[in-house]
Write a protein that holds these residues in place. Structure first.
Motif, PDB file in Angstrom:
ATOM      1  N   MET A  63      50.240  43.764  43.320  1.00 40.13           N
ATOM      2  CA  MET A  63      49.895  44.405  42.058  1.00 40.13           C
ATOM      3  C   MET A  63      49.513  43.296  41.086  1.00 40.13           C
ATOM      4  SD  MET A  63      50.293  47.611  42.627  1.00 40.13           S
ATOM      5  CE  MET A  63      50.691  48.608  41.222  1.00 40.13           C
ATOM      6  N   TYR A  64      48.353  43.406  40.482  1.00 42.91           N
ATOM      7  CA  TYR A  64      47.861  42.355  39.597  1.00 42.91           C
ATOM      8  C   TYR A  64      48.227  42.628  38.143  1.00 42.91           C
ATOM      9  CZ  TYR A  64      45.302  40.421  43.464  1.00 42.91           C
ATOM     10  OH  TYR A  64      44.980  39.839  44.660  1.00 42.91           O
ATOM     11  N   TYR A  65      48.583  41.553  37.470  1.00 44.47           N
ATOM     12  CA  TYR A  65      48.903  41.577  36.051  1.00 44.47           C
ATOM     13  C   TYR A  65      47.941  40.654  35.319  1.00 44.47           C
ATOM     14  CZ  TYR A  65      53.486  43.427  37.392  1.00 44.47           C
ATOM     15  OH  TYR A  65      54.505  44.192  37.914  1.00 44.47           O
ATOM     16  N   VAL A  66      47.657  40.985  34.078  1.00 45.01           N
ATOM     17  CA  VAL A  66      46.943  40.089  33.178  1.00 45.01           C
ATOM     18  C   VAL A  66      47.956  39.689  32.113  1.00 45.01           C
ATOM     19  CG1 VAL A  66      45.058  39.902  31.523  1.00 45.01           C
ATOM     20  CG2 VAL A  66      44.723  41.151  33.645  1.00 45.01           C
ATOM     21  N   TYR A  67      48.000  38.408  31.804  1.00 45.12           N
ATOM     22  CA  TYR A  67      49.005  37.922  30.869  1.00 45.12           C
ATOM     23  C   TYR A  67      48.380  36.973  29.863  1.00 45.12           C
ATOM     24  CZ  TYR A  67      48.880  33.713  33.740  1.00 45.12           C
ATOM     25  OH  TYR A  67      48.459  32.587  34.406  1.00 45.12           O
ATOM     26  N   TYR A 126      46.340  31.269  25.955  1.00 46.80           N
ATOM     27  CA  TYR A 126      45.795  31.139  27.308  1.00 46.80           C
ATOM     28  C   TYR A 126      45.922  32.502  27.985  1.00 46.80           C
ATOM     29  CZ  TYR A 126      45.267  29.896  32.187  1.00 46.80           C
ATOM     30  OH  TYR A 126      44.853  29.845  33.489  1.00 46.80           O
ATOM     31  N   VAL A 127      44.843  32.968  28.603  1.00 48.65           N
ATOM     32  CA  VAL A 127      44.840  34.254  29.305  1.00 48.65           C
ATOM     33  C   VAL A 127      44.622  33.998  30.789  1.00 48.65           C
ATOM     34  CG1 VAL A 127      43.667  36.481  29.534  1.00 48.65           C
ATOM     35  CG2 VAL A 127      43.947  35.456  27.279  1.00 48.65           C
ATOM     36  N   GLY A 128      45.404  34.669  31.618  1.00 49.04           N
ATOM     37  CA  GLY A 128      45.265  34.530  33.059  1.00 49.04           C
ATOM     38  C   GLY A 128      45.645  35.811  33.768  1.00 49.04           C
ATOM     39  N   MET A 129      45.497  35.803  35.085  1.00 44.99           N
ATOM     40  CA  MET A 129      45.918  36.946  35.890  1.00 44.99           C
ATOM     41  C   MET A 129      46.711  36.432  37.074  1.00 44.99           C
ATOM     42  SD  MET A 129      42.586  38.360  37.840  1.00 44.99           S
ATOM     43  CE  MET A 129      42.435  37.939  39.539  1.00 44.99           C
ATOM     44  N   SER A 130      47.649  37.246  37.518  1.00 43.43           N
ATOM     45  CA  SER A 130      48.532  36.845  38.604  1.00 43.43           C
ATOM     46  C   SER A 130      49.213  38.077  39.161  1.00 43.43           C
ATOM     47  CB  SER A 130      49.587  35.871  38.076  1.00 43.43           C
ATOM     48  OG  SER A 130      50.530  35.540  39.069  1.00 43.43           O
ATOM     49  N   TYR A 131      49.694  37.974  40.380  1.00 41.01           N
ATOM     50  CA  TYR A 131      50.502  39.059  40.916  1.00 41.01           C
ATOM     51  C   TYR A 131      51.991  38.767  40.691  1.00 41.01           C
ATOM     52  CZ  TYR A 131      50.434  35.980  44.988  1.00 41.01           C
ATOM     53  OH  TYR A 131      50.515  34.893  45.806  1.00 41.01           O
ATOM     54  N   HIS A 132      52.302  37.630  40.095  1.00 40.77           N
ATOM     55  CA  HIS A 132      53.682  37.291  39.763  1.00 40.77           C
ATOM     56  C   HIS A 132      53.672  36.493  38.454  1.00 40.77           C
ATOM     57  CE1 HIS A 132      57.787  36.067  40.023  1.00 40.77           C
ATOM     58  NE2 HIS A 132      57.944  36.564  41.248  1.00 40.77           N
ATOM     59  N   PRO A 133      53.512  37.165  37.303  1.00 45.08           N
ATOM     60  CA  PRO A 133      53.333  36.441  36.037  1.00 45.08           C
ATOM     61  C   PRO A 133      54.521  35.590  35.607  1.00 45.08           C
ATOM     62  CG  PRO A 133      53.497  38.813  35.661  1.00 45.08           C
ATOM     63  CD  PRO A 133      53.411  38.608  37.142  1.00 45.08           C
ATOM     64  N   ARG A 143      41.906  43.789  42.343  1.00 41.67           N
ATOM     65  CA  ARG A 143      41.732  42.446  41.788  1.00 41.67           C
ATOM     66  C   ARG A 143      40.539  42.370  40.845  1.00 41.67           C
ATOM     67  NH1 ARG A 143      39.664  37.343  42.145  1.00 41.67           N
ATOM     68  NH2 ARG A 143      41.178  35.638  42.187  1.00 41.67           N
ATOM     69  N   SER A 144      39.465  43.067  41.161  1.00 42.84           N
ATOM     70  CA  SER A 144      38.277  43.012  40.305  1.00 42.84           C
ATOM     71  C   SER A 144      38.550  43.663  38.943  1.00 42.84           C
ATOM     72  CB  SER A 144      37.065  43.645  40.977  1.00 42.84           C
ATOM     73  OG  SER A 144      37.270  45.013  41.212  1.00 42.84           O
ATOM     74  N   ALA A 145      39.374  44.708  38.902  1.00 47.10           N
ATOM     75  CA  ALA A 145      39.748  45.323  37.629  1.00 47.10           C
ATOM     76  C   ALA A 145      40.600  44.362  36.808  1.00 47.10           C
ATOM     77  CB  ALA A 145      40.487  46.632  37.855  1.00 47.10           C
ATOM     78  N   ALA A 146      41.481  43.638  37.480  1.00 44.21           N
ATOM     79  CA  ALA A 146      42.304  42.646  36.793  1.00 44.21           C
ATOM     80  C   ALA A 146      41.430  41.534  36.231  1.00 44.21           C
ATOM     81  CB  ALA A 146      43.361  42.083  37.735  1.00 44.21           C
ATOM     82  N   ARG A 147      40.459  41.098  37.003  1.00 42.25           N
ATOM     83  CA  ARG A 147      39.543  40.044  36.550  1.00 42.25           C
ATOM     84  C   ARG A 147      38.733  40.518  35.344  1.00 42.25           C
ATOM     85  NH1 ARG A 147      38.196  35.508  34.950  1.00 42.25           N
ATOM     86  NH2 ARG A 147      36.255  34.628  35.609  1.00 42.25           N
ATOM     87  N   GLN A 148      38.316  41.768  35.371  1.00 42.99           N
ATOM     88  CA  GLN A 148      37.551  42.333  34.252  1.00 42.99           C
ATOM     89  C   GLN A 148      38.412  42.375  32.981  1.00 42.99           C
ATOM     90  OE1 GLN A 148      35.971  46.200  35.122  1.00 42.99           O
ATOM     91  NE2 GLN A 148      34.702  46.240  33.301  1.00 42.99           N
ATOM     92  N   GLU A 149      39.668  42.775  33.128  1.00 39.95           N
ATOM     93  CA  GLU A 149      40.579  42.807  31.978  1.00 39.95           C
ATOM     94  C   GLU A 149      40.859  41.403  31.462  1.00 39.95           C
ATOM     95  OE1 GLU A 149      43.256  44.450  29.080  1.00 39.95           O
ATOM     96  OE2 GLU A 149      41.468  45.146  30.115  1.00 39.95           O
ATOM     97  N   GLU A 150      40.989  40.445  32.369  1.00 43.87           N
ATOM     98  CA  GLU A 150      41.178  39.053  31.966  1.00 43.87           C
ATOM     99  C   GLU A 150      39.985  38.575  31.145  1.00 43.87           C
ATOM    100  OE1 GLU A 150      42.047  34.727  34.067  1.00 43.87           O
ATOM    101  OE2 GLU A 150      40.858  36.206  35.130  1.00 43.87           O
TER     102      GLU A 150
END
Length: 84
Positions: free
Chosen positions: A4-8, A19-26, A59-66
């Motif tokens: 599950m991807y998170y944007v943080y 700083y903005v990033g994405m990870s499955y373990h923020p 993952r592509s949705a997470a990248r778009q949100e990032e």
């Protein structure tokens, strides 16, 4: 089990940059940022997490949100999460 991807978003306690990033373990990723394992954030340690959003399995949705949060609009949105 699928990731599950998170944007943080992180806030530098040195100069208040975001700083903005994405990870499955923020939470683990925050530890890596503060340990100096990420070259781009090393000079601005320590970091604290100010925003974290579950995006889902895509993952592509997470990248778009990032990318959205890295934009001018996104940075303005994140400023409301900076503690006074």
């Amino acid at each position: 089990m699928e990731k599950m991807y998170y944007v943080y978003a992180l806030l530098s306690e040195v100069d208040h940059r975001i700083y903005v990033g994405m990870s499955y373990h923020p939470e683990k990723r925050l530890i890596e940022h503060n340990a100096g394992e990420v070259t781009s954030t090393r000079p601005y340690r320590p970091w604290k997490m100010i925003y974290c959003k579950l995006v889902g399995k895509d993952r592509s949705a997470a990248r778009q949100e990032e990318k959205r949060l890295k934009s001018g609009y996104g940075k303005e949105f994140l400023k409301k999460y900076i503690p006074e």
